[in-house]
Design an enzyme around this catalytic site. Sequence first.
Site, PDB file in Angstrom:
ATOM      1  N   LYS A  89       0.854  -1.180   0.000  1.00 19.12           N
ATOM      2  CA  LYS A  89       0.000   0.000   0.000  1.00 19.12           C
ATOM      3  C   LYS A  89       0.892   1.233   0.000  1.00 19.12           C
ATOM      4  CE  LYS A  89      -3.095   2.777   2.823  1.00 19.12           C
ATOM      5  NZ  LYS A  89      -3.740   2.942   4.149  1.00 19.12           N
ATOM      6  N   GLY A 111      -8.373   8.735  10.299  1.00 16.53           N
ATOM      7  CA  GLY A 111      -8.672   8.706  11.725  1.00 16.53           C
ATOM      8  C   GLY A 111      -9.762   9.645  12.177  1.00 16.53           C
ATOM      9  N   ALA A 163      -9.728   5.272   4.788  1.00 17.09           N
ATOM     10  CA  ALA A 163      -9.596   6.429   5.689  1.00 17.09           C
ATOM     11  C   ALA A 163     -10.913   7.177   5.847  1.00 17.09           C
ATOM     12  CB  ALA A 163      -8.514   7.391   5.228  1.00 17.09           C
ATOM     13  N   GLY A 164     -11.248   7.451   7.096  1.00 13.52           N
ATOM     14  CA  GLY A 164     -12.397   8.290   7.415  1.00 13.52           C
ATOM     15  C   GLY A 164     -13.657   7.555   7.795  1.00 13.52           C
ATOM     16  N   ASN A 223      -8.994   1.152  10.165  1.00 16.78           N
ATOM     17  CA  ASN A 223      -8.242   0.798  11.366  1.00 16.78           C
ATOM     18  C   ASN A 223      -8.845   1.470  12.591  1.00 16.78           C
ATOM     19  OD1 ASN A 223      -4.686   0.929  12.336  1.00 16.78           O
ATOM     20  ND2 ASN A 223      -6.423   0.052  13.364  1.00 16.78           N
ATOM     21  N   THR A 224      -8.783   2.821  12.619  1.00 19.70           N
ATOM     22  CA  THR A 224      -9.201   3.565  13.803  1.00 19.70           C
ATOM     23  C   THR A 224     -10.648   3.299  14.189  1.00 19.70           C
ATOM     24  OG1 THR A 224      -7.650   5.304  13.143  1.00 19.70           O
ATOM     25  CG2 THR A 224      -9.260   5.864  14.830  1.00 19.70           C
TER      26      THR A 224
END
Length: 256
Positions: A97, A158, A184-185, A206-207
């Site tokens: 990635k 995040g 993301a987001g 992830n987050t």
Amino acid sequence: MHDTLTIAGKEFNSRLLVGTGKYKDMPQMQAAIAASGAEIVTVALRRMALANGGNITDHLDPNIYTYLPNSAGCYNAEDAIRTLRLAREAGGGKLVKLEVIGDPKTLYPDVEQTLAAAKILVAEGFDVMAYTNDDPIMAKKLELAGCIAIMPLAAPIGSGLGIQNPLNIRFIVEQANVPILVDAGVGTASDAALAMELGCDAVLMNTAIAEAQDPIMMARAMKLGVEAGRLAFLAGRMQKREFAAASSPEMGKVTN
């Protein structure tokens, strides 16, 4: 129904990819990733060798999971290329990635540096999955440069804000000849479902899982959200109307 995700010639049953950071400990990470059903896990080079002297592969069996080394924390093409070369030498393989950050506050990608790095990595035989902004033009340029998957952001890394520009995501999907993964987001399961309903091939997060009050439960919710969104996309939603449409037919109506 046989509906698999194909990345770099390999088929995966799960369309949810997850990260390995931000968990309170390794057992929680293991349990959450297992609950997510993910088969691809992304990991930064600095996390492949752990502070306690162990290795991430001691906790996530490489015979079960496909590792996706990333260039997180890199702010120019040169550093990103060096990082992913090192990851390959460390046994990470050629699937990577690519992530080049342009601004430390928003963590938005530097798309010019990303494109420059992608061209070099592709020429060196890497299978590049490129993190980028939600710009259809740049997404197409990365595809034409040889990236095997394009990963537009939904919102800043995040942030948990969800998809801020669904129209652009749809444009990217409609023009693409490679898998599109929202990256993301994402904040909750409905965000993941929306990404899939827009036609994305997968979602990476992830987050949203690691910082949930119950990461294991949230991982399960994300799994179901991705699955529901994919099924809704394949089923084809009803057309939106400006006016009501009765559910019951007029024929056979009982009258006085």
